[in-house]
Design a protein around this motif. Structure first.
Motif, PDB file in Angstrom:
ATOM      1  N   SER A 171      -8.387  -1.162   1.470  1.00 54.36           N
ATOM      2  CA  SER A 171      -8.271  -0.983   0.032  1.00 54.36           C
ATOM      3  C   SER A 171      -9.023   0.254  -0.433  1.00 54.36           C
ATOM      4  N   SER A 172      -8.432   0.991  -1.363  1.00 52.58           N
ATOM      5  CA  SER A 172      -9.091   2.149  -1.964  1.00 52.58           C
ATOM      6  C   SER A 172     -10.043   1.747  -3.081  1.00 52.58           C
ATOM      7  N   GLY A 209       0.810  -1.212   0.000  1.00 54.40           N
ATOM      8  CA  GLY A 209       0.000   0.000   0.000  1.00 54.40           C
ATOM      9  C   GLY A 209       0.843   1.261   0.000  1.00 54.40           C
ATOM     10  N   SER A 210       0.170   2.397   0.207  1.00 52.62           N
ATOM     11  CA  SER A 210       0.852   3.688   0.088  1.00 52.62           C
ATOM     12  C   SER A 210       1.415   4.200   1.401  1.00 52.62           C
ATOM     13  N   ASN A 228       3.308   1.217  -2.837  1.00 57.03           N
ATOM     14  CA  ASN A 228       2.204   1.790  -3.614  1.00 57.03           C
ATOM     15  C   ASN A 228       1.929   0.978  -4.891  1.00 57.03           C
ATOM     16  N   LEU A 229       1.901  -0.339  -4.740  1.00 56.12           N
ATOM     17  CA  LEU A 229       1.602  -1.222  -5.859  1.00 56.12           C
ATOM     18  C   LEU A 229       0.120  -1.568  -5.938  1.00 56.12           C
ATOM     19  N   ILE A 230      -0.576  -1.493  -4.807  1.00 53.29           N
ATOM     20  CA  ILE A 230      -2.036  -1.653  -4.766  1.00 53.29           C
ATOM     21  C   ILE A 230      -2.585  -0.489  -3.949  1.00 53.29           C
ATOM     22  N   VAL A 256       5.555   6.381   9.443  1.00 55.64           N
ATOM     23  CA  VAL A 256       5.646   7.556   8.574  1.00 55.64           C
ATOM     24  C   VAL A 256       6.236   7.251   7.198  1.00 55.64           C
ATOM     25  N   GLU A 257       6.789   6.071   7.012  1.00 53.24           N
ATOM     26  CA  GLU A 257       7.394   5.727   5.733  1.00 53.24           C
ATOM     27  C   GLU A 257       6.323   5.556   4.646  1.00 53.24           C
TER      28      GLU A 257
END
Length: 202
Positions: A152-153, A87-88, A99-101, A94-95
């Motif tokens: 999930s978005s 994820g993002s 951002n693959l899904i 804080v990292e």
């Protein structure tokens, strides 16, 4: 050839043993030069989101992972924290994630009767048909150990959920990229079947 990403987190030996028992070749991916001859990748993980991403970046793996799965279209399976860093971002730290899904990591909400971490055996609920769940029946239980989940978005990316105070996703998928919150390597025959299913995705 299944590449098991060895970046300092996760049950590396358990995956190596299971894949060997499936009569599938595997190797530990310890360096950038180990990526190219792999057809699939398993990204294990235990512990915290930030620590996982820091270790990924300390090995200079981030760009190569993205190149292998986004450009070369090789299947990737992230497990537990390995799923979360797909994820993002995470409420745990804080990292920035890989951002693959599309999704963010949130803390599991509990009531007075249920505590964190969510630990032990729980049934997963299939939301949609998917190759990763081939021959996994509705009567199932998998082993969990976590306090955060993947929000999930995009509902289309959710393959399966579980219930622990609330429903939340435990398998997500976009293209050939998969994330699994439970530990298949600790989930006996059903877990082995999940890993076998992944090795057959091309």
């Amino acid at each position: 050839m299944i590449g098991i990403l060895d970046y300092g987190l996760g049950n590396i030996n358990s995956f190596t043993n299971i894949i060997r028992d499936l009569n599938v070749e595997s190797k530990l991916v310890k360096n950038l030069s180990d990526f190219d001859d792999c057809s699939h990748f398993i990204l294990p993980g235990v512990g915290a989101f930030d620590n996982a991403m820091q270790k990924i970046r300390s090995k200079n793996f981030e760009k190569t992972i993205k190149f292998q799965v986004l450009e070369k279209k090789k299947p990737l399976l992230g497990i537990c924290v390995g799923m979360q860093i797909l994820g993002s971002s995470s409420a745990e730290g804080v990292e920035k994630g890989l951002n693959l899904i599309d999704g963010k990591i949130k803390k599991v909400k509990t009531n007075n009767d249920q505590k964190l971490p969510h630990m032990g055996w729980n049934r997963i609920i299939k939301i949609k048909e998917n190759k990763i769940l081939n021959k996994i029946s509705e009567k199932n239980e998998f082993y969990f150990l976590h306090s955060y989940y993947f929000e999930s978005s995009n509902e289309e990316d959710i393959v399966a959920t579980t219930f622990y105070s609330n429903n939340f996703p435990v398998i997500v998928n976009r293209g050939k990229i998969y994330g699994i919150q439970f530990h298949p390597e600790k989930s006996h025959e059903l877990g082995r079947k999940i890993i076998e299913n992944f090795t057959q995705i091309f």
